[in-house]
Design a protein around this motif. Structure first.
Motif, PDB file in Angstrom:
ATOM      1  N   GLY A 131       3.559  73.799 -52.151  1.00  0.00           N
ATOM      2  CA  GLY A 131       4.309  75.017 -51.194  1.00  0.00           C
ATOM      3  C   GLY A 131       4.717  74.580 -50.782  1.00  0.00           C
ATOM      4  N   ARG A 132       6.261  75.736 -50.292  1.00  0.00           N
ATOM      5  CA  ARG A 132       7.302  75.359 -49.748  1.00  0.00           C
ATOM      6  C   ARG A 132       7.424  73.996 -48.884  1.00  0.00           C
ATOM      7  N   PRO A 133       9.019  73.571 -49.558  1.00  0.00           N
ATOM      8  CA  PRO A 133       8.983  72.010 -48.864  1.00  0.00           C
ATOM      9  C   PRO A 133       9.888  72.254 -46.965  1.00  0.00           C
ATOM     10  N   LEU A 191      21.708  81.509 -50.147  1.00  0.00           N
ATOM     11  CA  LEU A 191      20.879  81.949 -50.244  1.00  0.00           C
ATOM     12  C   LEU A 191      19.501  81.636 -49.736  1.00  0.00           C
ATOM     13  N   ALA A 192      18.944  80.574 -49.511  1.00  0.00           N
ATOM     14  CA  ALA A 192      17.548  80.280 -49.279  1.00  0.00           C
ATOM     15  C   ALA A 192      17.872  80.856 -47.829  1.00  0.00           C
ATOM     16  N   GLY A 193      18.759  80.887 -46.817  1.00  0.00           N
ATOM     17  CA  GLY A 193      18.745  81.590 -45.441  1.00  0.00           C
ATOM     18  C   GLY A 193      18.104  80.578 -44.483  1.00  0.00           C
ATOM     19  N   ALA A 194      17.160  81.978 -43.895  1.00  0.00           N
ATOM     20  CA  ALA A 194      16.090  80.641 -43.098  1.00  0.00           C
ATOM     21  C   ALA A 194      14.529  80.288 -43.728  1.00  0.00           C
ATOM     22  N   SER A 195      14.281  80.459 -45.176  1.00  0.00           N
ATOM     23  CA  SER A 195      13.240  79.987 -46.030  1.00  0.00           C
ATOM     24  C   SER A 195      13.500  78.522 -45.359  1.00  0.00           C
ATOM     25  N   ALA A 196      14.370  78.187 -45.383  1.00  0.00           N
ATOM     26  CA  ALA A 196      13.931  76.033 -45.044  1.00  0.00           C
ATOM     27  C   ALA A 196      15.579  75.317 -45.233  1.00  0.00           C
ATOM     28  N   PRO A 197      15.911  75.080 -44.356  1.00  0.00           N
ATOM     29  CA  PRO A 197      17.064  74.552 -44.107  1.00  0.00           C
ATOM     30  C   PRO A 197      17.281  73.480 -45.962  1.00  0.00           C
ATOM     31  N   LEU A 238      13.947  76.122 -56.915  1.00  0.00           N
ATOM     32  CA  LEU A 238      14.389  77.078 -55.753  1.00  0.00           C
ATOM     33  C   LEU A 238      13.296  78.030 -55.691  1.00  0.00           C
ATOM     34  N   ASP A 239      13.994  79.235 -56.993  1.00  0.00           N
ATOM     35  CA  ASP A 239      12.289  80.603 -56.785  1.00  0.00           C
ATOM     36  C   ASP A 239      11.126  79.943 -57.317  1.00  0.00           C
ATOM     37  N   LYS A 240      10.650  78.282 -58.443  1.00  0.00           N
ATOM     38  CA  LYS A 240       9.837  78.498 -58.285  1.00  0.00           C
ATOM     39  C   LYS A 240       8.785  77.866 -57.297  1.00  0.00           C
ATOM     40  N   VAL A 241       9.572  76.715 -55.751  1.00  0.00           N
ATOM     41  CA  VAL A 241       9.072  76.810 -54.417  1.00  0.00           C
ATOM     42  C   VAL A 241       9.182  77.685 -54.448  1.00  0.00           C
ATOM     43  N   GLY A 242       9.791  78.895 -53.707  1.00  0.00           N
ATOM     44  CA  GLY A 242       9.520  80.172 -52.752  1.00  0.00           C
ATOM     45  C   GLY A 242       9.902  80.356 -51.664  1.00  0.00           C
ATOM     46  N   LEU A 243      11.721  79.144 -52.204  1.00  0.00           N
ATOM     47  CA  LEU A 243      12.273  79.547 -51.175  1.00  0.00           C
ATOM     48  C   LEU A 243      13.493  80.737 -51.597  1.00  0.00           C
ATOM     49  N   ILE A 244      14.254  81.205 -52.248  1.00  0.00           N
ATOM     50  CA  ILE A 244      14.985  81.848 -53.330  1.00  0.00           C
ATOM     51  C   ILE A 244      14.597  82.338 -54.076  1.00  0.00           C
ATOM     52  N   ASP A 245      14.654  84.009 -54.746  1.00  0.00           N
ATOM     53  CA  ASP A 245      14.564  84.778 -55.581  1.00  0.00           C
ATOM     54  C   ASP A 245      15.398  84.350 -56.749  1.00  0.00           C
TER      55      ASP A 245
END
Length: 377
Positions: A51-53, A75-81, A191-198
């Protein structure tokens, strides 16, 4: 003083470029491809994250690591700090720097280590600390470095840093574009793999292509009048650049531009995001840095005095014209104080492609300013 004749003398530029700044900018696309290949060989593509960190922590020395943290955070924005761990120490030397995890860091957090050196004992100690806390550790660093052994002992993942094919590691290149993309590319894929950025591999291929096309437009053989990087360098001669950014990726590009102007070209610059840049830098446009400013003693002899810096606005935008924008207000403020404005806006594409173009043009402009100003090549 800027020697503008040098800008259109490719052979003289090559001789002056002892640090390989132009070559590093030209090979940024190739560095992205090499870093992507190293990432695949290291097994990044086979990761199956649970899952996401909760949070992403980044540690590393120098301008390159700072730029990586800034770019990933944006690039991560609000996905995770995304938080950069700032080093402490008595000097900026590999043996003196130390990093510390925040007290809350634990098993749901991800620690990223980014360095062009790999001999920093402080980063090795940080990897050990992260292992004891249960943090996942991923590093991008030179292969067979002391840090690679520490990451292996912490059961982390090391991606060997993509080196330039033409030279051994040079400290002066750590702030250059090659180092930035060598460290950034594997972490984008992660970070693409863990779903934080595209940032899947095909997107990074387009980023590499955009970097190549920009290098063709900005290369030493292209004349100043049709070369956006040389034009910008000439416009910034004897000026204090006020770099105003608008758009998701333009902020980190502007801050990196200011940092590399200082570190590689020895030029002061200030960066701020729009619309906050208007009140933050507005007084500079009206004060002693204004284009029309003149000292009180108008009749004194100025022959032996250095030319005063005058503010010049550099407007970086990563969005197409139209929609909600502070750009018209920025132009109006600058022109109302007789301050010239330089503008950079990339061609349309993904966020990463637009960001790559802004970074490439400003990296080339920094290199030309450094070389044509003398003493910094």
């Amino acid at each position: 003083m800027l020697d503008e004749t040098l800008l259109d003398a490719p052979e003289e530029l090559a001789r002056a470029d002892r640090r390989g700044l132009l070559r590093g900018a030209a090979e940024a696309g190739a560095r992205v491809r090499t870093a992507a290949r190293h990432s695949a060989e290291a097994g990044l593509g086979n990761l199956r994250p649970d899952g996401r960190p909760r949070a992403v922590l980044i540690a590393g020395p120098g301008t390159a690591a700072t730029g990586v943290a800034d770019l990933l955070g944006d690039l991560a924005g609000a996905s995770a700090p995304v938080t950069r761990l700032h080093p402490t120490g008595v000097a900026h030397a590999a043996g003196a720097l130390r990093w510390t995890l925040p007290g809350w860091a634990g098993s749901v957090d991800l620690l990223l280590l980014a360095t062009t050196d790999g001999t920093e004992p402080g980063l090795s100690l940080l990897a050990e600390q992260a292992y004891r806390r249960g943090c996942t550790v991923v590093a991008v660093a030179p292969e067979r470095s002391p840090l690679s052994e520490a990451v292996d002992a912490a059961h982390g993942l090391l991606v060997p840093m993509a080196k330039a094919p033409y030279q051994e590691y040079d400290e002066s290149a750590a702030a250059g574009p090659g180092a930035l993309w060598a460290l950034l590319t594997p972490l984008l894929l992660l970070l693409d793999k863990v779903g934080l950025i595209d940032a899947p591999p095909d997107t990074l291929q387009r980023v590499a292509d955009r970097l190549d096309r920009t290098a063709e437009r900005c290369g030493p053989a292209i004349a100043t009048y049709s070369n956006p990087a040389k034009t910008l360098a000439a416009e910034l001669a004897d000026s204090l650049p006020l770099i105003w950014s608008e758009g998701a990726g333009a902020g980190p590009a502007g801050r990196r531009f200011a940092a590399t102007l200082a570190e590689l070209a020895g030029r002061p610059a200030l960066a701020a995001d729009l619309p906050e840049a208007l009140p933050r830098h507005g007084v500079l446009l009206a004060g002693s840095f204004a284009a029309g400013a003149d000292p009180d003693d108008f009749f004194r002899d100025r022959v032996d005095e250095p030319q005063a810096l005058r503010a010049r606005v550099v407007l970086l935008r990563d969005r197409p014209t139209g929609g909600l924008t502070a750009a018209p207000a920025a132009r109006e403020l600058a022109l109302s104080h007789d301050t010239a404005v330089s503008e950079l806006e990339p061609e349309e594409g993904s966020d990463l492609e637009q960001l790559a173009e802004l970074l490439a043009v400003t990296d080339f402009a920094t290199a030309y300013l450094a070389l044509a100003s003398g003493g910094h090549g």
